[in-house]
Design an enzyme around this catalytic site. Structure first.
Site, PDB file in Angstrom:
ATOM      1  N   ASP A   1       4.370  46.593  22.006  1.00 48.82           N
ATOM      2  CA  ASP A   1       5.146  47.787  21.666  1.00 48.82           C
ATOM      3  C   ASP A   1       6.644  47.517  21.803  1.00 48.82           C
ATOM      4  O   ASP A   1       7.396  48.381  22.255  1.00 48.82           O
ATOM      5  CB  ASP A   1       4.725  48.947  22.577  1.00 48.82           C
ATOM      6  CG  ASP A   1       5.235  50.300  22.078  1.00 48.82           C
ATOM      7  OD1 ASP A   1       5.530  50.406  20.878  1.00 48.82           O
ATOM      8  OD2 ASP A   1       5.365  51.224  22.894  1.00 48.82           O
TER       9      ASP A   1
ATOM     10  N   CYS B   1     -15.584  65.598  13.517  1.00 50.17           N
ATOM     11  CA  CYS B   1     -14.792  66.126  14.626  1.00 50.17           C
ATOM     12  C   CYS B   1     -13.310  66.161  14.268  1.00 50.17           C
ATOM     13  O   CYS B   1     -12.770  65.205  13.720  1.00 50.17           O
ATOM     14  CB  CYS B   1     -14.992  65.273  15.879  1.00 50.17           C
ATOM     15  SG  CYS B   1     -14.007  65.795  17.303  1.00 50.17           S
TER      16      CYS B   1
ATOM     17  N   CYS C   1      -8.844  66.903  17.989  1.00 46.96           N
ATOM     18  CA  CYS C   1      -7.457  66.503  18.245  1.00 46.96           C
ATOM     19  C   CYS C   1      -6.483  67.264  17.358  1.00 46.96           C
ATOM     20  O   CYS C   1      -5.364  67.598  17.777  1.00 46.96           O
ATOM     21  CB  CYS C   1      -7.299  64.995  18.050  1.00 46.96           C
ATOM     22  SG  CYS C   1      -7.751  64.385  16.402  1.00 46.96           S
TER      23      CYS C   1
END
Length: 367
Positions: free
Chosen positions: A147, A204, A207
């Site tokens: 990162d 689903c 989130c």
């Protein structure tokens, strides 16, 4: 110039087993290997940038051409070793995290940021891993990342088979959910590659539904400008007023899309002391953190990812959370008075950014 594993007098399968075992010895929880070709992911990145969804993260735009191909970052790269390291410390109870979000006195810091800065932890171990590989096969070209560079690491990890891209755009796998960090070693060695995993999100969309600021605008589509993690960390200016209520008591990052994800029932715990919560950040309250002076902020967050946002953004985030607390019917009168007084006392010496957020917070007070 690249060379094959045969040049190291090892067959590919034997080296692959050794790589996995050595990575595990160094604390990594999984390892997969892929090539440098990102395909449609580069095009999707360009579209995302063109729509301005990166907000004020100008570095995303500035290095987009490098990000689209790892070979632009490290010439000669032919493979990417992708590793995962679980970060959830044993003391964190995911159910209790929901309770803390409902308590207006609490200051909620994203779970990944409560311990030592993961950049340092992973980078050091990746460097050690690369040195071990060099001892095993001889000199080779490499660079390690976590990162920390214009690299599409989530896409590379997905392609390598460390997991699949969830609808919140984070990487998921069946063994650890999404509570793991990623790291990469770009190498000029033609290592045997792994295959991507199948996706397991199905129908689903928990989130998407849970996001406090509707930052997940569609499956696999994130608008960073609306995301609380972006607003509290990457955003250098004022928090847009329309998102302040949605921030609640989140003062650094946001975990809602991870907390609600069914796959995080399988989240593995990390025994690494580096990721254990420091300075009481797993149960800190707003007034406690607001009382820190700038030197205290610097000292307590030494070695932490939080330190890089600086004291002013830290106070800005706390002021918004305190404003939401003052507007909450759950806040006791005595706590409301103390919070009101603390904000009023800080106003005269506050910089322009923090002062504006203090005034907004006080506008929510009935005192």
């Amino acid at each position: 110039m690249s060379f094959s594993v045969d040049d190291a007098a090892l067959d590919g399968s034997s080296l692959r087993i050794w790589l996995w075992e050595e990575s595990a010895r160094l604390g990594f929880d999984d390892l997969r290997i892929t090539d440098t070709h990102l395909g449609e992911a580069s095009e999707r990145l360009q579209e995302w940038l063109a729509e301005g969804r990166h907000g004020q993260m100008e570095y995303m735009q500035r290095h987009a051409h490098i990000r689209s191909d790892p070979r632009h970052l490290v010439p000669g790269t032919v493979r990417v070793i992708c590793v995962a390291m679980n970060y959830l410390p044993p003391e964190i109870d995911l159910d209790k995290e929901w309770d803390r979000l409902e308590d207006p006195t609490q200051a909620v810091v994203s779970m990944y940021a409560r311990g030592r800065d993961y950049h340092k932890v992973l980078r050091n171990r990746l460097q050690e891993f690369a040195k071990s590989i060099e001892k095993k096969i001889g000199a080779f070209g490499y660079r390690v990342f976590t990162d920390s560079a214009p690299l599409m690491e989530v896409e590379l990890a997905r392609k390598a088979g460390l997991g699949w891209r969830g609808k919140h755009t984070l990487l998921l796998n069946t063994a650890s959910g999404s509570t793991f960090f990623l790291g990469e070693i770009l190498v000029d060695v033609s290592l045997p590659m792994d295959e991507p995993q199948d996706e397991h999100c199905g129908t689903c969309q928990a989130c998407i539904d849970i996001c406090p600021t509707q930052a997940i605008t569609a499956p696999y589509q994130l608008d960073a400008r609306r995301c609380i993690s972006y607003l509290t960390i990457e955003n250098p200016g004022p928090i847009p007023v329309e998102f302040r209520r949605g921030m609640g008591n989140r003062v650094y990052g946001c975990d809602d899309c991870q907390l609600i994800c069914p796959w995080n029932k399988f989240a593995k715990r990390s025994e690494l002391p580096d990721f254990a919560s420091r300075h009481g950040l797993s149960d800190a309250d707003l007034l406690q953190l607001w009382s820190w002076t700038e030197p205290e902020f610097e000292r307590r967050h030494e070695g932490s990812a939080i330190r890089r946002i600086g004291f002013s953004r830290w106070r800005r985030n706390l002021a918004v959370a305190m404003g939401n607390a003052l507007a909450s019917p759950k806040l006791e009168s005595a706590e409301k008075l103390l919070m009101h007084q603390a904000l009023v006392a800080a106003l005269p010496s506050a910089d322009t950014l923090v002062a504006e957020h203090i005034r907004w917070a006080l506008s929510n007070s009935s005192i």
